[in-house]
Design a protein around this motif. Structure first.
Motif, PDB file in Angstrom:
ATOM      1  N   GLN A 137      -9.239   4.811  -8.542  1.00 46.60           N
ATOM      2  CA  GLN A 137      -8.232   4.099  -7.752  1.00 46.60           C
ATOM      3  C   GLN A 137      -8.564   2.612  -7.754  1.00 46.60           C
ATOM      4  O   GLN A 137      -9.722   2.243  -7.826  1.00 46.60           O
ATOM      5  CB  GLN A 137      -8.292   4.554  -6.284  1.00 46.60           C
ATOM      6  CG  GLN A 137      -8.179   6.039  -6.045  1.00 46.60           C
ATOM      7  CD  GLN A 137      -6.755   6.520  -6.154  1.00 46.60           C
ATOM      8  OE1 GLN A 137      -5.830   5.781  -5.825  1.00 46.60           O
ATOM      9  NE2 GLN A 137      -6.573   7.730  -6.639  1.00 46.60           N
ATOM     10  N   ASN A 190       0.794  -1.233   0.000  1.00 48.02           N
ATOM     11  CA  ASN A 190       0.000   0.000   0.000  1.00 48.02           C
ATOM     12  C   ASN A 190       0.828   1.287   0.000  1.00 48.02           C
ATOM     13  O   ASN A 190       0.347   2.339   0.356  1.00 48.02           O
ATOM     14  CB  ASN A 190      -0.975  -0.008   1.185  1.00 48.02           C
ATOM     15  CG  ASN A 190      -0.257  -0.235   2.506  1.00 48.02           C
ATOM     16  OD1 ASN A 190       0.967  -0.372   2.534  1.00 48.02           O
ATOM     17  ND2 ASN A 190      -1.003  -0.272   3.589  1.00 48.02           N
ATOM     18  N   PRO A 201      -0.742   1.227  -5.109  1.00 46.61           N
ATOM     19  CA  PRO A 201      -0.967   2.597  -4.636  1.00 46.61           C
ATOM     20  C   PRO A 201      -0.577   3.673  -5.640  1.00 46.61           C
ATOM     21  O   PRO A 201      -1.087   4.792  -5.583  1.00 46.61           O
ATOM     22  CB  PRO A 201      -0.089   2.688  -3.388  1.00 46.61           C
ATOM     23  CG  PRO A 201       0.951   1.638  -3.563  1.00 46.61           C
ATOM     24  CD  PRO A 201       0.285   0.529  -4.318  1.00 46.61           C
TER      25      PRO A 201
END
Ligand SMILES: *Cc1c(COP(=O)(O)O)cnc(C)c1O
Length: 465
Positions: free
Chosen positions: A394, A233, A401
């Motif tokens: 996203q 992430n 990420p």
């Protein structure tokens, strides 16, 4: 006020009212449940009277009884309605962590229904007519797709990490780069899970740079495992260095007792990199490089149910299957049903149509533009103004990420309601619709909205004005 409170009829009297029986019949409630609601309504009323906030009729009027039962009826909804509800995700974030991550495809859903509603061969060997193992079910498909010798599935990837460390590295050292001591989703830290498992963390390198030599120096008789953790992430940019899987496999195999384990986070079975989307390692390539074990989630980029998949060398998987914790962390038959279908779609090469996560990630922006036009054309009766603008989606779920997907957004505005009001009202509606709000506009990203859900949004907007 005290006088008024004394005038509230006692519960046993209210139970005699015809409205009480209407309440019970309307909601199919037992007398006890109905009485509970009635007591709650009376308590609320008493409090409001004492605080001088009561706006209903006075307790000595007939209207008061009506009001108490109306309130009991309203309490019914909040007291006995389900808490886990479907939500329409119009944010465009595909694996939205707060909205349940991956959603299942229709064939998976149908199979879950069938398995949940019937007896199954969950732990029964139909061919041999004897006891079987639940581990057999998804294993064949995982091995087929990853090239691993063996595999097993537990509740989620956090459980997989915990099982592997507890079963294979308790009281021994596990070498991990400082650049990979990640925290996922605010509650899962590699360092904490390691401590819980009884394995001893041996940190090497620095946050931005770890060299092969750092691992070499840390190796000892006490080392059970070299572990690589995918930086799911976040990305570190600039002056960085990490050691490749190939090098770490070689190093760990210099000594026969040392295992190489990679926590991949997301299980990528579909090569997104080929489409220019991120550069996530595909599970098969990590296994081919010689990793002894890998683990990954079922409901991140795999697009299946919540699960933790462990694949690798049979010798280690066999040990894991026999461990006491395997029973503690075992997955449910509904999850297995969904997982088997999800994996079969990969084997048949049909994920682009049948896996909603893969479908949403690989959708072309022209397709989303067309859907946005269609949405607006079908919203002509609605008293909102719409505009289509370019934007980004996203992937979410703590994966990729640094990847943003080009998309189109429908910006929604109203001449009386503010953006915040539209956003809040849609969220509190039934079904709840989650939108983006940005610089005073409500934005819908239809990338994550099906055609049925699209009609629900139009319907909700009609009811808002
Ligand atoms: C997401 C993630 C986990 C936890 O997986 P869950 O399926 O959410 O339990 C563990 N390790 C890494 C690297 C992850 O990205």
């Amino acid at each position: 006020m005290k006088q008024l409170v004394r005038n509230i009829p006692p519960i046993h009297e209210l139970q005699q009212a015809t409205q009480f029986h209407t309440l019970l019949n309307k909601h199919q409630l037992t007398k006890e449940r109905g009485t509970d609601l009635l007591k709650k309504a009376v308590t609320n009323c008493r409090k409001s009277l004492l605080n001088e906030q009561w706006q209903g009729p006075h307790p000595f009027t007939d209207d008061f009884i009506e009001e108490i039962f109306a309130q009991a009826d309203a309490l019914m909804k909040e007291t006995y309605s389900l808490s886990l509800l479907k939500v329409i995700n119009a944010t465009g974030t595909i694996l939205h962590t707060n909205l349940g991550r991956a959603r299942l495809g229709q064939v998976s859903i149908d199979h879950v229904k069938e398995i949940a509603g019937h007896y199954s061969n969950l732990e029964y060997d139909i061919e041999g007519g004897r006891r079987g193992s639940r581990h057999t079910h998804a294993e064949r498909f995982i091995c087929d797709l990853t090239g691993a010798e063996a595999a097993m599935v537990v509740n989620n990837n956090a459980a997989a990490v915990y099982l592997i460390l507890s079963a294979l590295a308790k009281h021994k050292e596990v070498i991990v780069s400082r650049g990979e001591l990640v925290e996922i989703g605010g509650s899962f830290r590699i360092s904490s899970i390691m401590e819980e498992s009884g394995a001893l963390l041996s940190e090497v390198g620095t946050t931005n740079k770890t060299h092969l030599g750092d691992y070499e120096e840390a190796l000892s008789e006490e080392t059970a495992m070299i572990m690589k953790v995918h930086q799911s992430n976040f990305v570190i940019k600039g002056f960085t260095e990490s050691v490749s899987t190939d090098e770490l496999v070689q190093l760990s195999h210099r000594l026969p007792h040392i295992l190489y384990y990679e926590d991949l986070g997301s299980g990528v079975l579909y090569d997104f990199g080929q489409l220019g989307i991120g550069n996530e390692p595909v599970v098969k390539t990590v296994i081919e490089k010689g990793a002894d074990l890998v683990s990954f989630s079922g409901d991140k980029l795999l697009g299946g149910p919540q699960a933790g998949i462990i694949a690798g060398k049979k010798q280690w998987i066999d040990q894991l299957k026999k461990h006491q914790l395997a029973r503690v962390l075992r997955i449910d038959k509904m999850t297995l049903a969904a997982l088997e279908v999800t994996l079969l779609h990969y084997i048949k090469g049909e994920v682009q149509d049948k896996n909603p996560t893969i479908e949403a990630i690989t959708r072309k922006k022209e397709d989303i533009l067309q859907q946005s036009h269609h949405f607006i054309e079908n919203s002509l009766e609605v008293d909102f103004s719409f505009e289509i603008i370019e934007g980004k989606s996203q992937i979410g779920g703590g994966t990729m990420p640094d990847v943003e997907l080009d998309t189109y957004l429908v910006s929604v505005s109203h001449n009386i309601l503010s953006a915040q009001e539209i956003h809040d009202k849609l969220r509190k509606g039934n079904p709840s619709i989650i939108t983006r709000i940005q610089e005073g506009s409500v934005l819908l990203d239809l990338r994550t909205v099906s055609s049925i859900e699209q009609s629900d949004i139009i319907h909700a907007l009609k009811n808002l004005q």
